[in-house]
Design an enzyme around this catalytic site. Structure first.
Site, PDB file in Angstrom:
ATOM      1  N   ILE A 184       0.823  -1.212   0.000  1.00  0.00           N
ATOM      2  CA  ILE A 184       0.000   0.000   0.000  1.00  0.00           C
ATOM      3  C   ILE A 184       0.860   1.267   0.000  1.00  0.00           C
ATOM      4  O   ILE A 184       0.458   2.292  -0.553  1.00  0.00           O
ATOM      5  CB  ILE A 184      -1.018   0.003   1.176  1.00  0.00           C
ATOM      6  CG1 ILE A 184      -2.134   0.980   0.893  1.00  0.00           C
ATOM      7  CG2 ILE A 184      -0.355   0.288   2.505  1.00  0.00           C
ATOM      8  CD1 ILE A 184      -2.953   0.706  -0.330  1.00  0.00           C
ATOM      9  N   SER A 235      12.014   0.980   6.859  1.00  0.00           N
ATOM     10  CA  SER A 235      11.556  -0.311   6.368  1.00  0.00           C
ATOM     11  C   SER A 235      12.753  -1.243   6.335  1.00  0.00           C
ATOM     12  O   SER A 235      13.871  -0.811   6.053  1.00  0.00           O
ATOM     13  CB  SER A 235      10.988  -0.127   4.945  1.00  0.00           C
ATOM     14  OG  SER A 235       9.989  -1.061   4.664  1.00  0.00           O
ATOM     15  N   ARG A 236      12.512  -2.512   6.620  1.00  0.00           N
ATOM     16  CA  ARG A 236      13.631  -3.451   6.651  1.00  0.00           C
ATOM     17  C   ARG A 236      14.074  -3.828   5.241  1.00  0.00           C
ATOM     18  O   ARG A 236      15.222  -4.152   5.016  1.00  0.00           O
ATOM     19  CB  ARG A 236      13.246  -4.702   7.438  1.00  0.00           C
ATOM     20  CG  ARG A 236      12.941  -4.409   8.899  1.00  0.00           C
ATOM     21  CD  ARG A 236      12.155  -5.513   9.533  1.00  0.00           C
ATOM     22  NE  ARG A 236      10.926  -5.805   8.805  1.00  0.00           N
ATOM     23  CZ  ARG A 236      10.038  -6.723   9.157  1.00  0.00           C
ATOM     24  NH1 ARG A 236      10.237  -7.426  10.242  1.00  0.00           N
ATOM     25  NH2 ARG A 236       8.957  -6.923   8.433  1.00  0.00           N
ATOM     26  N   LYS A 238      -5.364   1.828   7.964  1.00  0.00           N
ATOM     27  CA  LYS A 238      -6.448   1.061   8.568  1.00  0.00           C
ATOM     28  C   LYS A 238      -6.047  -0.397   8.685  1.00  0.00           C
ATOM     29  O   LYS A 238      -5.270  -0.859   7.853  1.00  0.00           O
ATOM     30  CB  LYS A 238      -7.750   1.198   7.776  1.00  0.00           C
ATOM     31  CG  LYS A 238      -7.660   0.963   6.272  1.00  0.00           C
ATOM     32  CD  LYS A 238      -7.284  -0.336   5.678  1.00  0.00           C
ATOM     33  CE  LYS A 238      -7.969  -1.601   6.057  1.00  0.00           C
ATOM     34  NZ  LYS A 238      -7.575  -2.728   5.134  1.00  0.00           N
ATOM     35  N   ASP A 256      -9.782  -7.761   6.871  1.00  0.00           N
ATOM     36  CA  ASP A 256      -8.836  -6.726   6.415  1.00  0.00           C
ATOM     37  C   ASP A 256      -9.482  -5.889   5.311  1.00  0.00           C
ATOM     38  O   ASP A 256      -9.541  -4.665   5.429  1.00  0.00           O
ATOM     39  CB  ASP A 256      -7.508  -7.348   5.968  1.00  0.00           C
ATOM     40  CG  ASP A 256      -6.558  -6.282   5.447  1.00  0.00           C
ATOM     41  OD1 ASP A 256      -6.008  -5.535   6.275  1.00  0.00           O
ATOM     42  OD2 ASP A 256      -6.399  -6.171   4.216  1.00  0.00           O
TER      43      ASP A 256
HETATM   44  P1  NAP Z   1       2.536  -5.436   3.081  1.00  0.00           P
HETATM   45  O1  NAP Z   1       2.633  -5.388   1.589  1.00  0.00           O
HETATM   46  O2  NAP Z   1       2.768  -6.714   3.784  1.00  0.00           O
HETATM   47  O3  NAP Z   1       3.509  -4.304   3.604  1.00  0.00           O
HETATM   48  C1  NAP Z   1       3.653  -3.964   4.949  1.00  0.00           C
HETATM   49  C2  NAP Z   1       5.104  -3.614   5.220  1.00  0.00           C
HETATM   50  O4  NAP Z   1       5.252  -3.401   6.611  1.00  0.00           O
HETATM   51  C3  NAP Z   1       6.020  -4.745   4.850  1.00  0.00           C
HETATM   52  O5  NAP Z   1       6.488  -4.582   3.533  1.00  0.00           O
HETATM   53  C4  NAP Z   1       7.125  -4.647   5.877  1.00  0.00           C
HETATM   54  O6  NAP Z   1       8.188  -3.899   5.330  1.00  0.00           O
HETATM   55  C5  NAP Z   1       6.564  -3.853   7.015  1.00  0.00           C
HETATM   56  N1  NAP Z   1       6.491  -4.635   8.255  1.00  0.00           N
HETATM   57  C6  NAP Z   1       6.975  -4.279   9.439  1.00  0.00           C
HETATM   58  N2  NAP Z   1       6.740  -5.160  10.377  1.00  0.00           N
HETATM   59  C7  NAP Z   1       6.089  -6.148   9.788  1.00  0.00           C
HETATM   60  C8  NAP Z   1       5.568  -7.363  10.263  1.00  0.00           C
HETATM   61  N3  NAP Z   1       5.695  -7.722  11.553  1.00  0.00           N
HETATM   62  N4  NAP Z   1       4.968  -8.176   9.381  1.00  0.00           N
HETATM   63  C9  NAP Z   1       4.865  -7.823   8.087  1.00  0.00           C
HETATM   64  N5  NAP Z   1       5.339  -6.637   7.581  1.00  0.00           N
HETATM   65  C10 NAP Z   1       5.950  -5.817   8.438  1.00  0.00           C
HETATM   66  O7  NAP Z   1       1.095  -4.931   3.545  1.00  0.00           O
HETATM   67  P2  NAP Z   1       0.154  -3.841   2.877  1.00  0.00           P
HETATM   68  O8  NAP Z   1      -0.782  -4.467   1.919  1.00  0.00           O
HETATM   69  O9  NAP Z   1       0.978  -2.693   2.401  1.00  0.00           O
HETATM   70  O10 NAP Z   1      -0.731  -3.466   4.134  1.00  0.00           O
HETATM   71  C11 NAP Z   1      -0.239  -2.682   5.192  1.00  0.00           C
HETATM   72  C12 NAP Z   1      -1.434  -2.011   5.860  1.00  0.00           C
HETATM   73  O11 NAP Z   1      -2.126  -1.233   4.868  1.00  0.00           O
HETATM   74  C13 NAP Z   1      -2.473  -3.028   6.397  1.00  0.00           C
HETATM   75  O12 NAP Z   1      -2.998  -2.572   7.610  1.00  0.00           O
HETATM   76  C14 NAP Z   1      -3.573  -3.026   5.328  1.00  0.00           C
HETATM   77  O13 NAP Z   1      -4.850  -3.297   5.866  1.00  0.00           O
HETATM   78  C15 NAP Z   1      -3.483  -1.602   4.808  1.00  0.00           C
HETATM   79  N6  NAP Z   1      -3.982  -1.457   3.444  1.00  0.00           N
HETATM   80  C16 NAP Z   1      -3.607  -2.331   2.450  1.00  0.00           C
HETATM   81  C17 NAP Z   1      -4.162  -2.223   1.184  1.00  0.00           C
HETATM   82  C18 NAP Z   1      -3.802  -3.146   0.047  1.00  0.00           C
HETATM   83  O14 NAP Z   1      -4.437  -3.093  -1.018  1.00  0.00           O
HETATM   84  N7  NAP Z   1      -2.779  -3.976   0.165  1.00  0.00           N
HETATM   85  C19 NAP Z   1      -5.077  -1.220   0.904  1.00  0.00           C
HETATM   86  C20 NAP Z   1      -5.385  -0.302   1.905  1.00  0.00           C
HETATM   87  C21 NAP Z   1      -4.837  -0.445   3.167  1.00  0.00           C
HETATM   88  P3  NAP Z   1       9.698  -4.253   5.740  1.00  0.00           P
HETATM   89  O15 NAP Z   1       9.826  -5.744   5.745  1.00  0.00           O
HETATM   90  O16 NAP Z   1      10.493  -3.574   4.679  1.00  0.00           O
HETATM   91  O17 NAP Z   1       9.903  -3.665   7.101  1.00  0.00           O
END
Ligand code: NAP
Length: 309
Positions: A11, A33-34, A87, A165
């Protein structure tokens, strides 16, 4: 204002980075970010280090999954930074209350964002429903988890919410557009036998006027993806579809072709954050999360086939 983005995942890349780049209010000055980085932006892997060395960055936007978000938000607020939360704003309601209390104590802004509330059709839907009598509301949020959440193992862990989610996005719209408060009456949660969170959920709500309100969330949807809310009232039927990007009343589309999209969601969130910081305000509405917590409390669990990505 200089802002730091933490959690450079899906996101952040899809929405936050472009929204910040296009905004006159914000300059992306650091990332935490890691694994992820952004070209030409100072990259940290540790939040405390960023907070200690970049005193010029007054605002931190957290795009982490919900479970690690509380620790990061607490550290940023204690360091006197304004904080914007993806969120859901946390893994539990109590965490979110604690963050709000801490933000008030530290006199910083805190914004619990709900991006779906910023979809093009939501404000019009709220205005139209304000003086109608609701008879029935049907919420259908069905998407293919493999397509939209590839590799996101955290969704299946405690606190990851599973199908809630995306489902919480639907609930953020419902709680925005309905003039009356509803609450969960019963729920059925389908949980894969190898997961901690539901892959599908069916929820009935109690409405003060006796309207039938039902939500069906499913992560196993193949073919057409459905993110729609239909409201049958005494004066016609409203339908929000495509996640709130389209609004029709009695079958007639209400938005101009140019307005029918979700692209304004994140720019509007960042504009609101700029406003909150300039006014020293806090915006934390936990209504969507309360419904999710209630569904987890009341819901009947049904074990279903294991989920294999
Ligand atoms: P994601 O692709 O998994 O990215 C989250 C990032 O957070 C990871 O790349 C990771 O980056 C970091 N992170 C730090 N601690 C973590 C942990 N313990 N476990 C996993 N990742 C960790 O997730 P996302 O889709 O971007 O979603 C993140 C948030 O945005 C969620 O709350 C989701 O509900 C919300 N969201 C997502 C979307 C969507 O379409 N995907 C849309 C709207 C809102 P590093 O490893 O580099 O630290």
């Amino acid at each position: 204002m200089k802002i730091a983005l933490m959690g450079i995942g899906k996101i952040a890349v899809d929405q936050h980075i472009p929204a910040i780049a296009a905004s006159p209010d914000w300059e992306l000055a650091a990332t935490v970010s890691r694994h992820g980085t952004v070209d030409d932006v100072e990259a940290f892997t540790d939040l405390e280090q960023m907070l200690a060395t970049r005193g010029d960055v007054r605002v931190v936007s957290l795009c982490l999954p919900p479970v690690p978000r509380f620790a990061a938000a607490t550290a940023a607020i204690k360091a006197g930074r304004h904080v914007m939360l993806e969120k859901p704003p946390g893994a539990t309601l109590s965490e979110c209350h604690s963050l709000e209390i801490l933000a008030r104590k530290q006199r910083v802004s805190l914004f619990a964002t709900w991006h779906s509330r910023e979809a093009a059709g939501v404000a019009g839907a709220k205005a139209w429903l304000a003086d109608k009598t609701l008879r029935k509301m049907t919420v259908t949020w069905k998407e293919d988890v493999r397509r939209w959440h590839p590799g996101q193992d955290w969704i299946w862990q405690p606190g990851g919410l599973g199908v809630f989610d995306p489902g919480i996005n639907a609930l953020s719209i419902v709680t925005e557009i309905l003039p009356d408060p509803i609450h969960v009456a019963n729920a059925v949660l389908e949980v894969p036998e190898n997961c901690q969170t539901p892959i599908a959920a069916s929820i009935d709500f109690t409405h003060p006027g006796g309207a039938q309100v039902h939500a069906a969330f499913d992560f196993r949807q193949q073919g057409d993806q459905i993110w729609s809310i239909t409201a049958e009232t005494d004066q016609g039927t409203l339908m929000l579809s495509d996640g709130g990007a389209l609004l029709s009343i009695d079958g007639t589309q209400q938005l101009d072709a140019n307005d029918r999209s979700l692209t304004g969601e994140y720019p509007r969130l960042y504009a609101r954050m700029a406003e909150l910081v300039s006014q020293g305000d806090i915006d934390v509405d936990l209504a969507p999360m309360r419904h999710v917590a209630d569904a987890f409390t009341l819901g009947q669990r049904v074990m279903v086939d294991p989920f294999v990505e």
